[in-house]
Design an enzyme around this catalytic site. Structure first.
Site, PDB file in Angstrom:
ATOM      1  N   SER A  55       3.623  -2.190 -18.425  1.00  0.00           N
ATOM      2  CA  SER A  55       3.952  -2.812 -19.703  1.00  0.00           C
ATOM      3  C   SER A  55       5.463  -2.961 -19.791  1.00  0.00           C
ATOM      4  O   SER A  55       6.199  -2.097 -19.302  1.00  0.00           O
ATOM      5  CB  SER A  55       3.471  -1.964 -20.885  1.00  0.00           C
ATOM      6  OG  SER A  55       2.086  -2.101 -21.081  1.00  0.00           O
ATOM      7  N   GLU A  62      17.559 -15.034 -27.673  1.00  0.00           N
ATOM      8  CA  GLU A  62      16.712 -16.024 -28.334  1.00  0.00           C
ATOM      9  C   GLU A  62      15.334 -15.476 -28.694  1.00  0.00           C
ATOM     10  O   GLU A  62      14.482 -16.212 -29.155  1.00  0.00           O
ATOM     11  CB  GLU A  62      16.556 -17.240 -27.421  1.00  0.00           C
ATOM     12  CG  GLU A  62      17.860 -17.940 -27.058  1.00  0.00           C
ATOM     13  CD  GLU A  62      18.634 -17.257 -25.937  1.00  0.00           C
ATOM     14  OE1 GLU A  62      19.765 -17.695 -25.653  1.00  0.00           O
ATOM     15  OE2 GLU A  62      18.111 -16.272 -25.349  1.00  0.00           O
ATOM     16  N   SER A  63      15.025 -14.206 -28.471  1.00  0.00           N
ATOM     17  CA  SER A  63      13.814 -13.488 -28.861  1.00  0.00           C
ATOM     18  C   SER A  63      13.350 -12.576 -27.739  1.00  0.00           C
ATOM     19  O   SER A  63      14.058 -11.642 -27.375  1.00  0.00           O
ATOM     20  CB  SER A  63      12.683 -14.411 -29.315  1.00  0.00           C
ATOM     21  OG  SER A  63      11.688 -13.620 -29.945  1.00  0.00           O
ATOM     22  N   HIS A  68       1.793  -7.183 -20.233  1.00  0.00           N
ATOM     23  CA  HIS A  68       0.989  -6.026 -19.823  1.00  0.00           C
ATOM     24  C   HIS A  68       0.060  -6.494 -18.711  1.00  0.00           C
ATOM     25  O   HIS A  68      -0.496  -7.584 -18.777  1.00  0.00           O
ATOM     26  CB  HIS A  68       0.168  -5.422 -20.961  1.00  0.00           C
ATOM     27  CG  HIS A  68      -0.519  -4.160 -20.540  1.00  0.00           C
ATOM     28  ND1 HIS A  68       0.164  -2.957 -20.418  1.00  0.00           N
ATOM     29  CD2 HIS A  68      -1.787  -3.915 -20.134  1.00  0.00           C
ATOM     30  CE1 HIS A  68      -0.676  -2.033 -19.989  1.00  0.00           C
ATOM     31  NE2 HIS A  68      -1.864  -2.581 -19.802  1.00  0.00           N
ATOM     32  N   CYS A  83      13.465 -18.649 -29.758  1.00  0.00           N
ATOM     33  CA  CYS A  83      13.924 -19.237 -31.013  1.00  0.00           C
ATOM     34  C   CYS A  83      14.934 -20.349 -30.727  1.00  0.00           C
ATOM     35  O   CYS A  83      15.658 -20.299 -29.741  1.00  0.00           O
ATOM     36  CB  CYS A  83      14.582 -18.173 -31.897  1.00  0.00           C
ATOM     37  SG  CYS A  83      13.481 -16.810 -32.321  1.00  0.00           S
ATOM     38  N   HIS A 204       9.871  24.906  -3.403  1.00  0.00           N
ATOM     39  CA  HIS A 204      10.087  25.268  -2.004  1.00  0.00           C
ATOM     40  C   HIS A 204      10.542  26.715  -1.827  1.00  0.00           C
ATOM     41  O   HIS A 204      10.154  27.378  -0.857  1.00  0.00           O
ATOM     42  CB  HIS A 204      11.087  24.292  -1.379  1.00  0.00           C
ATOM     43  CG  HIS A 204      10.553  22.901  -1.281  1.00  0.00           C
ATOM     44  ND1 HIS A 204      11.195  21.798  -1.819  1.00  0.00           N
ATOM     45  CD2 HIS A 204       9.404  22.422  -0.736  1.00  0.00           C
ATOM     46  CE1 HIS A 204      10.476  20.719  -1.589  1.00  0.00           C
ATOM     47  NE2 HIS A 204       9.388  21.072  -0.945  1.00  0.00           N
ATOM     48  N   ASP A 279      -2.848  15.021  12.189  1.00  0.00           N
ATOM     49  CA  ASP A 279      -3.728  15.509  11.140  1.00  0.00           C
ATOM     50  C   ASP A 279      -3.747  17.035  11.154  1.00  0.00           C
ATOM     51  O   ASP A 279      -4.095  17.653  12.156  1.00  0.00           O
ATOM     52  CB  ASP A 279      -5.137  14.952  11.380  1.00  0.00           C
ATOM     53  CG  ASP A 279      -6.100  15.287  10.266  1.00  0.00           C
ATOM     54  OD1 ASP A 279      -5.747  16.097   9.383  1.00  0.00           O
ATOM     55  OD2 ASP A 279      -7.215  14.747  10.273  1.00  0.00           O
ATOM     56  N   GLY A 280      -3.380  17.640  10.023  1.00  0.00           N
ATOM     57  CA  GLY A 280      -3.354  19.090   9.934  1.00  0.00           C
ATOM     58  C   GLY A 280      -4.716  19.719  10.081  1.00  0.00           C
ATOM     59  O   GLY A 280      -4.847  20.835  10.614  1.00  0.00           O
ATOM     60  N   SER A 299       0.308  21.031   0.596  1.00  0.00           N
ATOM     61  CA  SER A 299      -0.427  19.776   0.487  1.00  0.00           C
ATOM     62  C   SER A 299      -0.192  19.105  -0.845  1.00  0.00           C
ATOM     63  O   SER A 299       0.288  19.721  -1.801  1.00  0.00           O
ATOM     64  CB  SER A 299      -1.927  20.049   0.640  1.00  0.00           C
ATOM     65  OG  SER A 299      -2.379  20.864  -0.428  1.00  0.00           O
ATOM     66  N   ALA A 300      -0.546  17.828  -0.907  1.00  0.00           N
ATOM     67  CA  ALA A 300      -0.591  17.126  -2.179  1.00  0.00           C
ATOM     68  C   ALA A 300      -1.864  17.532  -2.915  1.00  0.00           C
ATOM     69  O   ALA A 300      -2.564  18.453  -2.519  1.00  0.00           O
ATOM     70  CB  ALA A 300      -0.550  15.613  -1.939  1.00  0.00           C
ATOM     71  N   ASP A 301      -2.169  16.833  -3.994  1.00  0.00           N
ATOM     72  CA  ASP A 301      -3.380  17.125  -4.757  1.00  0.00           C
ATOM     73  C   ASP A 301      -4.622  16.792  -3.925  1.00  0.00           C
ATOM     74  O   ASP A 301      -4.540  16.074  -2.932  1.00  0.00           O
ATOM     75  CB  ASP A 301      -3.378  16.336  -6.063  1.00  0.00           C
ATOM     76  CG  ASP A 301      -2.276  16.805  -7.010  1.00  0.00           C
ATOM     77  OD1 ASP A 301      -1.846  17.957  -6.858  1.00  0.00           O
ATOM     78  OD2 ASP A 301      -1.868  16.028  -7.879  1.00  0.00           O
ATOM     79  N   PRO A 305      -5.234  11.749   1.581  1.00  0.00           N
ATOM     80  CA  PRO A 305      -5.164  12.510   2.828  1.00  0.00           C
ATOM     81  C   PRO A 305      -5.202  14.019   2.613  1.00  0.00           C
ATOM     82  O   PRO A 305      -5.455  14.772   3.548  1.00  0.00           O
ATOM     83  CB  PRO A 305      -3.813  12.075   3.425  1.00  0.00           C
ATOM     84  CG  PRO A 305      -3.031  11.558   2.271  1.00  0.00           C
ATOM     85  CD  PRO A 305      -4.036  10.951   1.341  1.00  0.00           C
TER      86      PRO A 305
END
Length: 427
Positions: A55, A62-63, A68, A83, A204, A279-280, A299-301, A305
């Protein structure tokens, strides 16, 4: 003119979904659309929402131009309001149709403020002010107000930024870096905040020094994930370590951080570090028994991956790879934001390591959901997180000029609020 302003209501269809989710591209396009039509840009304000949607509004002398987007439908709703007769909004329409790669658009023009229905009022402008009117002073540069937002159904984090420094998509995820005003450069993966220059040290320092100083004799450490480099940076402050192995699946994370978060990526050339881009999960499956004194799952959430790193099968393999007195530490989500996942993780760890071998500790990280984040401490042997040498920890913190960890924080982090104890079914 027969009216004070022209207002075009626009709908763009079959736009590029990627572009409709790219706040930097959309803001740039909206500003250029205004300028191409001859408008004078005063301000731009844009928000990106996670996982998708933008958004924003460009305020012109001029306005305004407003938008979105719904990337999942390739759709954008746009208002073009000008305007006077010096700016033609249809020029902006044509510019945006191309910029958004829309297959087609529909529009309706309204004339605002029909002159035949208006009576001019004469009044003294100066009488309405404490000082006389000043001539309009065109700004040298318009002000920008562009926001990154990570949100779910209930909460959101918004950070104002000065632009996007890095954006690439790997086979695993979208890697981006934004130059935020409050927290410095910020790494995001698939629209989720991973770390920022201003508060990364909390995460960390706590994920590394708590297990290192609790164990006291770590020679080999393994980090799964952690491509930003902060965890290995902190581990390598400990001279007794002989080797650190970092297994990161996505080389783009390392590239982005080397370029734009050099403070976290400072240790990638350290002689004690063995860096593997793979790959872990596969690495753990093929790892020898009792190979590491410490394994950190950075790790990430549990999406994308990182999803496979939140399973009992994976943690059983980690347990096998630990030495007799080894420790596993993981980030274990927010007890407020992801309460169900948080509780399930600890049930899983207890089933593998034993109910009395798993502890939770907390840290305050402002840019993570709710600001309260948790770490797990799981011991294969007899190592206990609250049995550590306080003098050694204090000396280590002072020597390395740490910003968060010290001997008091080490102990206090394991003092859990009652609601966390209830989630973990602790007495």
């Amino acid at each position: 003119m027969e009216a004070l302003g022209r207002h075009i209501l626009v709908e763009f269809y079959n736009c590029s979904p990627e572009l409709m989710n790219d706040v930097v591209h959309i803001e740039k396009s909206m500003v250029e659309a205004a300028e191409t039509a001859g408008a004078t840009v005063i301000n731009s304000t844009f928000h990106h929402f996670s996982p998708y949607g933008v958004s924003g509004v460009v305020v012109i002398q001029e306005s305004h131009l407003a938008i979105h987007t719904w990337p999942e439908f390739g759709y954008a709703a746009v208002d073009l309001f000008t305007c006077g007769d010096s700016v033609n909004p249809w020029v902006s329409y044509q510019f945006l149709e191309k910029a958004f790669k829309a297959s087609h658009g529909s529009s309706m023009e309204c004339r605002r403020g029909q002159m035949g229905l208006l009576d001019r009022k004469d009044f003294n402008v100066d009488a309405l002010r404490n000082v006389g009117a000043k001539p309009y002073d065109h700004p040298v540069k318009f002000t920008r107000d562009v926001w990154f937002t990570e949100r779910d159904e209930n909460i959101a984090l918004s950070l104002k930024h000065d632009g996007q420094l890095y954006k690439k998509e790997s086979p695993y995820q979208k890697v981006e870096v934004f130059a935020t005003q409050a927290y410095g450069n910020m790494l995001t993966l698939d629209g989720m905040v991973m770390c920022t220059q201003k508060d990364e040290y909390v995460y960390h320092e706590m994920i590394t020094h708590v297990p290192m100083l609790s164990h006291g004799r770590v020679k080999r450490a393994l980090v799964i994930g952690g491509g930003d480099g902060g965890t290995v940076r902190e581990l390598l402050r400990h001279p007794e370590l002989e080797e650190v192995v970092l297994v990161e699946i996505d080389a783009l994370v390392i590239e982005a951080c080397k370029l734009h978060l050099p403070e976290t990526a400072v240790a990638f050339d350290h002689p004690k570090l063995k860096l593997l881009i793979e790959d872990g999960i596969k690495y753990i499956q093929e790892c020898a028994d009792s190979a590491f004194d410490l394994i950190i799952v950075d790790s990430a959430d549990p999406v994308g991956p990182g999803e496979g790193l939140f399973t009992a099968e994976f943690y059983k393999e980690v347990y096998r790879c630990l030495t007799e007195d080894g420790i596993m530490v993981t980030q274990s989500e927010s007890p407020r934001f992801n309460a169900n996942v948080f509780a399930e993780i600890y049930d899983c760890y207890r089933g593998i390591f034993g109910a009395d071998k798993v502890s939770c500790y907390l840290a305050a990280i402002p840019t993570y959901p709710t600001g309260t984040w948790s770490f797990s401490f799981s011991s294969k042997g007899n190592a206990q997180p609250l049995v550590f040498d306080r003098e050694t920890a204090a000396a280590f913190s002072r020597k390395n000029d740490l910003k968060y960890y010290n001997e008091d924080i080490h102990a206090a982090a394991f003092a859990l609020p009652n609601f966390v104890k209830q989630l973990l079914k602790l007495k």
